[in-house]
Design a protein around this motif. Structure first.
Motif, PDB file in Angstrom:
ATOM      1  N   GLY A   1       2.467  18.242   7.865  1.00 54.08           N
ATOM      2  CA  GLY A   1       3.121  18.762   7.005  1.00 54.08           C
ATOM      3  C   GLY A   1       3.140  17.538   5.614  1.00 54.08           C
ATOM      4  N   PRO A   2       2.834  17.840   4.287  1.00 57.71           N
ATOM      5  CA  PRO A   2       3.151  16.755   3.270  1.00 57.71           C
ATOM      6  C   PRO A   2       4.042  16.335   2.473  1.00 57.71           C
ATOM      7  N   GLY A   3       5.140  16.618   3.126  1.00 55.82           N
ATOM      8  CA  GLY A   3       6.699  15.994   3.453  1.00 55.82           C
ATOM      9  C   GLY A   3       7.491  15.057   3.997  1.00 55.82           C
ATOM     10  N   THR A   4       6.359  15.372   5.640  1.00 59.77           N
ATOM     11  CA  THR A   4       7.110  14.200   6.601  1.00 59.77           C
ATOM     12  C   THR A   4       6.644  12.752   5.684  1.00 59.77           C
ATOM     13  N   LEU A   5       8.048  11.937   6.152  1.00 56.44           N
ATOM     14  CA  LEU A   5       8.146  10.570   5.588  1.00 56.44           C
ATOM     15  C   LEU A   5       7.038   9.993   6.342  1.00 56.44           C
ATOM     16  N   ARG A   6       6.354   9.463   5.346  1.00 58.17           N
ATOM     17  CA  ARG A   6       5.365   8.235   5.697  1.00 58.17           C
ATOM     18  C   ARG A   6       5.177   6.567   5.323  1.00 58.17           C
ATOM     19  N   ILE A   7       5.827   6.330   5.954  1.00 57.94           N
ATOM     20  CA  ILE A   7       6.746   4.552   5.593  1.00 57.94           C
ATOM     21  C   ILE A   7       5.158   3.710   4.668  1.00 57.94           C
ATOM     22  N   PRO A   8       5.488   3.035   3.393  1.00 57.17           N
ATOM     23  CA  PRO A   8       4.447   2.414   3.336  1.00 57.17           C
ATOM     24  C   PRO A   8       3.982   1.089   4.202  1.00 57.17           C
TER      25      PRO A   8
ATOM     26  N   THR B   1       0.720  -1.352  -0.033  1.00 59.73           N
ATOM     27  CA  THR B   1      -0.149   0.166  -0.219  1.00 59.73           C
ATOM     28  C   THR B   1       0.646   1.232   0.058  1.00 59.73           C
ATOM     29  N   ASP B   2       1.181   2.254  -1.247  1.00 53.56           N
ATOM     30  CA  ASP B   2       1.529   2.917  -1.294  1.00 53.56           C
ATOM     31  C   ASP B   2       1.062   4.736  -1.015  1.00 53.56           C
ATOM     32  N   LEU B   3       0.192   4.150  -2.041  1.00 54.41           N
ATOM     33  CA  LEU B   3      -0.858   6.183  -1.852  1.00 54.41           C
ATOM     34  C   LEU B   3      -0.449   6.996  -0.354  1.00 54.41           C
TER      35      LEU B   3
ATOM     36  N   GLU C   1      -7.388   1.838   6.171  1.00 58.42           N
ATOM     37  CA  GLU C   1      -6.780   2.428   7.212  1.00 58.42           C
ATOM     38  C   GLU C   1      -5.482   3.023   6.921  1.00 58.42           C
ATOM     39  N   TRP C   2      -4.690   2.782   6.569  1.00 57.04           N
ATOM     40  CA  TRP C   2      -3.124   2.778   6.582  1.00 57.04           C
ATOM     41  C   TRP C   2      -3.441   4.186   5.626  1.00 57.04           C
ATOM     42  N   THR C   3      -4.154   3.632   4.404  1.00 58.00           N
ATOM     43  CA  THR C   3      -4.069   5.555   3.811  1.00 58.00           C
ATOM     44  C   THR C   3      -4.969   6.703   4.290  1.00 58.00           C
ATOM     45  N   GLY C   4      -5.743   6.107   4.993  1.00 57.42           N
ATOM     46  CA  GLY C   4      -6.105   7.634   5.703  1.00 57.42           C
ATOM     47  C   GLY C   4      -5.189   8.104   7.258  1.00 57.42           C
ATOM     48  N   TYR C   5      -3.920   6.885   7.517  1.00 58.95           N
ATOM     49  CA  TYR C   5      -3.295   6.761   8.633  1.00 58.95           C
ATOM     50  C   TYR C   5      -2.481   8.128   7.816  1.00 58.95           C
TER      51      TYR C   5
ATOM     52  N   SER D   1      -1.691   8.775  -8.514  1.00 57.29           N
ATOM     53  CA  SER D   1      -3.019   9.108  -8.067  1.00 57.29           C
ATOM     54  C   SER D   1      -3.408   8.288  -7.301  1.00 57.29           C
ATOM     55  N   LEU D   2      -5.809   8.594  -7.062  1.00 56.45           N
ATOM     56  CA  LEU D   2      -5.819   7.776  -6.702  1.00 56.45           C
ATOM     57  C   LEU D   2      -6.880   6.491  -7.471  1.00 56.45           C
TER      58      LEU D   2
END
Length: 312
Positions: free
Chosen positions: A164-171, A94-96, A151-155, A259-260
């Motif tokens: 902020g959008p540039g914050t690290l968000r792990i897949p 899940t990469d989104l 759930e993960w994408t919502g997180y 993209s979505l």
């Protein structure tokens, strides 16, 4: 024993010994043909967070206790090249809205083709056949996997909003697993009808296996369900309500999935497509192998992640 609780408890013990975080029962809603949301659940969810590789790994597990003498019989995938070189991984990513990318395309190449199967059925000790038992377990895991991806994408969205959008968000990567006390066996390749008729026991026409990879792509019903659920949770009205619409361009530029729409197509038409079915006595060895695969395969796709960083 027939309640399944002893098996679930034993499986949870194996996972804890291997250092995995545990959640007993993972519940989700699934809409029936009458438009009603019905509660379903799978038995266990185990979480492994690898900070060094930057990966959240989830094991979604459905436990199926069977009386002694029960066998699950599977049809092997006898595809020849080039078709057998196109197998999907048993990891589902899940990469989104994550800032890194997960690459899981080569996992199954490490395993012998003998453990890749296409469908299965249950044969009880006295010969009663249950074609739906395996399929039911797979369906429960498939729908749970979708809800976990949402759930993960919502997180990821919440993290981007707060920090902020540039914050690290792990897949996240997940593996769908059925654990059973039934004996697993696979039909021997190229077995003729005459061989089946002459067989004295099931062992004459099958080979025992400790685990198998069941290839079961989503059907049309799930495709429709997944597309609807993704739009319900991640459509523009929902993102607007969360105050994220104005930041979508920046968020997409820093995301692994472009993209979505890509997410809808991948998760409704492709994921999950491979399920790992394990005989309980071999569970600890198989889970250890999964954890090893998660490291050895370099699941983080560094090149894709560099391209993402270049976009920002």
């Amino acid at each position: 024993m027939s309640s399944g609780l002893p098996l679930e408890h034993s499986v949870a013990g194996v996972l804890k010994r291997l250092g995995l975080g545990m959640h007993v029962e993972y519940a989700y809603l699934r809409r029936n043909e009458h438009g009603q949301d019905i509660k379903f659940s799978i038995d266990l969810r185990a979480i492994h967070r690898d900070e060094e590789q930057g990966l959240l790994l989830s094991l979604l597990i459905e436990c199926k206790y069977c009386a002694r003498g029960t066998q699950w019989v599977f049809v092997p995938d006898e595809s020849e090249a080039p078709f057998n070189e196109m197998r999907r991984s048993y990891f589902s990513g899940t990469d989104l809205y994550a800032t890194n990318s997960v690459s899981t395309l080569t996992t199954m190449n490490q395993y012998n083709q003998d453990v890749t199967v296409l469908r299965g059925l249950q044969i009880a000790e006295h010969g009663n056949v249950s074609p739906g038992t395996v399929a039911e377990a797979i369906a429960q895991l498939r729908y749970a996997s979708l809800e976990q991806s949402l759930e993960w994408t919502g997180y990821h969205l919440t993290t981007a909003k707060l920090f902020g959008p540039g914050t690290l968000r792990i897949p996240g990567a997940s593996v769908c697993i059925v654990v059973t006390t039934a004996d697993l066996c696979v039909l021997k390749p190229h077995t003729t009808l005459e061989a089946f008729e002459d067989a004295q026991t099931l062992e004459d026409v099958t080979t025992p296996q400790p685990f198998v990879f069941l290839e079961a792509p989503p059907d049309a019903s799930f495709v429709r369900h997944a597309a609807r659920r993704i739009r319900e949770e991640l459509g523009e009205p929902q993102l607007r309500e969360q105050g994220l619409v104005d930041h979508l361009d920046t968020l997409n530029a820093a995301s692994a999935a472009t993209s979505l729409n890509d997410f809808i197509l991948n998760h409704s038409r492709l994921e999950p497509a491979v399920f790992l079915i394990v005989q309980y006595g071999h569970l600890e060895a198989v889970i250890s192998k999964i954890l090893s695969d998660a490291q050895a395969l370099a699941i983080l796709d560094q090149e894709a992640t560099r391209r993402i960083n270049n976009r920002t």
